[in-house]
Design an enzyme around this catalytic site. Structure first.
Site, mmCIF file in Angstrom:
data_model
loop_
_atom_site.group_PDB
_atom_site.id
_atom_site.type_symbol
_atom_site.label_atom_id
_atom_site.label_comp_id
_atom_site.label_asym_id
_atom_site.label_seq_id
_atom_site.Cartn_x
_atom_site.Cartn_y
_atom_site.Cartn_z
ATOM 1 N N PRO A 2 -1.515 -5.131 -7.201
ATOM 2 C CG PRO A 2 -2.628 -3.352 -6.204
ATOM 3 C CD PRO A 2 -1.618 -3.669 -7.253
ATOM 4 C CD GLU A 3 -1.211 -11.492 -7.761
ATOM 5 O OE1 GLU A 3 -1.791 -12.598 -7.786
ATOM 6 O OE2 GLU A 3 0.023 -11.377 -7.601
ATOM 7 C CG HIS A 92 3.810 9.733 -5.090
ATOM 8 N ND1 HIS A 92 4.515 9.943 -6.263
ATOM 9 C CD2 HIS A 92 4.739 9.525 -4.122
ATOM 10 C CE1 HIS A 92 5.813 9.854 -6.012
ATOM 11 N NE2 HIS A 92 5.977 9.605 -4.735
ATOM 12 N NE ARG A 111 6.555 0.769 -9.636
ATOM 13 C CZ ARG A 111 7.198 -0.352 -9.928
ATOM 14 N NH1 ARG A 111 7.060 -0.891 -11.130
ATOM 15 N NH2 ARG A 111 7.957 -0.958 -9.038
ATOM 16 C CE LYS A 154 -4.573 -18.941 -24.076
ATOM 17 N NZ LYS A 154 -4.454 -17.766 -24.951
#
Length: 276
Positions: A2-3, A92, A111, A154
């Site tokens: 999820p962003e 889960h 996960r 960068k």
């Protein structure tokens, strides 16, 4: 994973479900989800009231009474849902917060990568991973000059740079591919070689893309669901992500997919200019 748009959608859907509720009991079935002592986590939450839910980048900030905050990161597949207390446990489900009205908030994570951390409210930028994050899109701090300065430092490709959360917080693989296509920048372009005018366009496109994705309630490509168990809608608007081999909607050239620092990256070799 999820962003930012997906986490914001979770925040908006979860807030009306739990705001104002008082925590009666907490069960941690998988202690590694908790940063720190899981038993102390459960003990300190008992009796606290949910006052608000805020967000920074991909982090949820669940504000509690007595000046406490649960900082939650969903990582790859974390999900929250509100259930009745007698609902059968899913294999889960890893954390359960039972409220005084006998409803229960469950955290589900296939996960097991997600994390929760209980801190004093206001210390999240010192005590958690938020301390390492840069400005997030559509914030006062995220200006054109901020992005220009970030890219100038960068000496690596723009795809990896935009995924660097210390530069822009909240972007992930999906939205980086989309915004680079929208701005016509090749993902292997040197970040500090992109012209100032192009960086300004990139800045504006990041803001508009994230705003639209939030309005569409995020992107469901694999397993993402909001707190009501609903999928997002932005996947219907993706131009490049997941469209390898299909014609670019702008020029008709078949879209290519490569690996950039281990991340699958889809782009148009004709539309997107490489800056070296």
């Amino acid at each position: 994973m999820p962003e930012m748009p997906e986490v914001e959608t979770v925040r908006r859907t979860l807030l009306p479900l739990i705001k104002g509720k008082t925590i009666k009991e907490v069960t941690v079935w998988y202690p590694k989800i908790i940063t720190g002592d899981a038993k102390e986590f459960a003990k300190q939450l008992t009796g606290k009231k949910i006052e608000n839910i805020e967000r920074y980048a991909k982090y949820l900030l669940i504000r509690l009474s007595d000046n406490l905050t649960i900082v939650s990161h969903l990582r790859m597949e974390g999900k929250y849902r509100l259930v009745k207390i007698n609902t059968k446990k899913d294999k889960h489900d890893h954390v359960q917060i039972i409220f005084s009205d006998n409803s229960a908030l469950r955290y589900n994570d296939v996960r097991k990568f997600g994390r929760m951390q209980l801190i004093k409210t206001g210390t999240e930028k010192e005590k958690t991973g938020i301390s390492k994050l840069g400005a997030e899109p559509n914030s006062a701090a995220f200006t054109v000059s901020y992005l220009q300065n970030g890219l100038a430092r960068k000496k690596k490709n723009i795809k990896s740079t935009l995924l660097d959360q210390s530069v822009v917080a909240g972007l992930g693989n999906i939205y980086v591919d989309e915004v680079l296509w929208e701005t016509k920048i090749h993902p292997l372009s040197q970040a500090n070689s992109i012209p100032a005018k192009k960086v300004a366009q990139l800045h504006d496109n990041i803001n508009s893309l994230i705003e639209l994705a939030i309005a569409e309630r995020g992107t469901t490509v694999h397993t993402y669901l909001d707190a009501n168990g609903k999928t997002g809608g932005f996947q219907k608007m993706l131009q490049v992500y997941g469209h390898k081999g299909e014609p670019c909607v702008r020029c008709g050239t078949p879209l290519e997919k490569i690996k950039v620092n281990g991340r699958g990256t889809t782009f148009c070799s004709k539309c997107q200019v490489i800056y070296k």
